[in-house]
Design a protein around this motif. Sequence first.
Motif, mmCIF file in Angstrom:
data_model
loop_
_atom_site.group_PDB
_atom_site.id
_atom_site.type_symbol
_atom_site.label_atom_id
_atom_site.label_comp_id
_atom_site.label_asym_id
_atom_site.label_seq_id
_atom_site.Cartn_x
_atom_site.Cartn_y
_atom_site.Cartn_z
ATOM 1 N N THR A 73 0.174 -2.918 1.177
ATOM 2 C CA THR A 73 0.047 -1.702 0.412
ATOM 3 C C THR A 73 -0.860 -0.725 1.156
ATOM 4 O OG1 THR A 73 -0.246 -0.819 -1.801
ATOM 5 C CG2 THR A 73 -1.833 -2.415 -1.124
ATOM 6 N N ASP A 94 -2.624 3.011 0.307
ATOM 7 C CA ASP A 94 -2.737 3.954 -0.799
ATOM 8 C C ASP A 94 -3.863 4.942 -0.630
ATOM 9 O OD1 ASP A 94 -4.779 2.072 -1.264
ATOM 10 O OD2 ASP A 94 -4.743 2.497 -3.398
ATOM 11 N N LEU A 124 4.042 0.376 -1.490
ATOM 12 C CA LEU A 124 4.067 -1.084 -1.351
ATOM 13 C C LEU A 124 5.239 -1.400 -0.439
ATOM 14 C CD1 LEU A 124 3.582 -4.096 -2.164
ATOM 15 C CD2 LEU A 124 5.090 -3.687 -4.102
ATOM 16 N N TYR A 147 -7.446 -4.505 -4.966
ATOM 17 C CA TYR A 147 -6.071 -4.827 -4.625
ATOM 18 C C TYR A 147 -5.772 -6.198 -5.189
ATOM 19 C CZ TYR A 147 -6.436 -0.765 -1.787
ATOM 20 O OH TYR A 147 -6.614 0.531 -1.400
ATOM 21 N N THR A 150 -0.768 -4.783 -5.259
ATOM 22 C CA THR A 150 -0.897 -3.420 -5.781
ATOM 23 C C THR A 150 -2.362 -3.086 -6.018
ATOM 24 O OG1 THR A 150 -0.486 -4.374 -7.963
ATOM 25 C CG2 THR A 150 1.245 -2.960 -7.032
#
Lengths: 150, 402
Positions: free
Chosen positions: A66, A68, A82, B260, B272
């Motif tokens: 991931t 971000d 992702l 995470y 995520t």
Amino acid sequence: MIPPRILEILHMNYFGYLCTLDETMTPHITPIFFVYDHRNKMIYSLSGENSKKVKNIEKNPEVSLTVDMRHEDDPFSNEGILVRGRAKIFSKEESRVDMLPEILEIYEVFKNKYRKFTVVGETSDVMIRFEIHRITHWIGPKFTSIVVRK
Amino acid sequence: MEHKWIYELIVEKIPPFSYLPKKYVSLFQLFIMEIAGIVIALHFNLPFSALLYGSLVILVVVLWSLLMLKIAPTIRSFRTSLSEEENRVIEEYKRLLFHPDHYEIVPGIVFMAIASYYLITNPAYLTRFTGNTGTLVYVFIGLLLWDVSYRAGLGIWVGMISLRRSRELYLKSLQRKELEHTLLYDLNSMERLDRSILFFGIISFLLFPVIISSVRLTFLISFYISILFTLSTLSMYYIRRVPWLPPDIFDLLKMGKFAYVGTVESGKPHITPVVYVFDGRFVYFATSRASRKFKNIKNVKRIAVLIDERDPKDLFKNKAVLIRGEAHILGISGLIYALPTLIRVRNLFMKKFQRYMKVYRRDKSKLPRAWQLTPLIRRIPIKIKPEEVIYWRGARMIRIPL
């Protein structure tokens, strides 16, 4: 087709979080440096050969990553991707000759991207090549998913 | 050399106890005491009620014995703390509890003295149960009285020393540096031990039918029970405030906002970002029932959570902590038990993510279903039970023992 916004995220960010599974099926996460090569749609990372993630990938090549951008005040501005796919380990010694140009080139890309932070590659013995299968992109609560490889 | 309590030594060294597997020792003790009681009752023609009351006392003795045999090895098993000061507290704790001079019998002797004095000055109390009978009955009652006193004394002794240990550990833990800490599993055992002492007190309630006819004995036992309750709850209060993580990681978890979360999705890893809170003991995050990770956790409880702090200028000042273990869904099923936790977690979220919450409230109508904050119905809090903790400081990787 990977949308330009996702390419931007892959190119502009320095950190990714790589998740692997060990033999007990427990997830393991590490922050990684990575580069993305748009020509073959692969993500590359460097690692020590005894690291937990390398051992995990050798047993189970499925990985997810991931990347971000966090927003402290506004959850609607959180954005990230992702990436799901399969990884492969290339050690310097066992690299096939035909792989060598690819590896050397990626090292160069690495050096350029992370020049201002650190000296790349000194403690890294192996290269992780990560084949992208699926990407999920989100902005706030909106999710879109694309399939890159079947 | 390992020191033991007198009762443990009896069980280990003296036949026939020493021949028995440990788990049957107390049962066997119950059996022979009961047989002896019945034989004496029959021989001296004691009323049936005497037999019942006697059996109740024997039951208390045996239950206490079971607890003692469970507590003692736990105390001896505590490992070396990673804080020198806290380790001293733990070592002193073990030393006092298992002192070669057997301090543990002192409260028992005091209890025995008080009880004997009472029985001698109030002979009517005993004769109410037994009538006028032979010396053997009194010898048996004396033995039983010692069994009760010794164990009751031991309970209060462990309770006192444990409270002292918890308080000192807590005070020392305020002065920890960097990676100093006491191990999680030991802190948990200490808390369990305090709960055992509470249970020790609860068992004493079984004595009430026997002593209720005497105001003074009732008062004494009630006083005893309330002391045990106070000691054990206070001790739990302190021990829960001793962080199981070293201050470096504790601060990182307190300060961080994003984590995470790695879960398992049909044999593949899934990761995520989430917002999380840390209550000093556990990391919690909330997730929607509709989310991928919620489904993953429902299927496979294994989880990893990474929380990091990035230094924008110097990579070698980056810190990260990885907690791996098991996810616990705080759902409606365990609501009553988890309610205090749920309220605490909710308050922590409200405080830590004030601005987030403001946005959520303002744009409620724009929120997708998965983001609507209907607690427990759409948003489910997840607690992470740690089994492995890894800490990175710059390029250095440190495994934090639990």
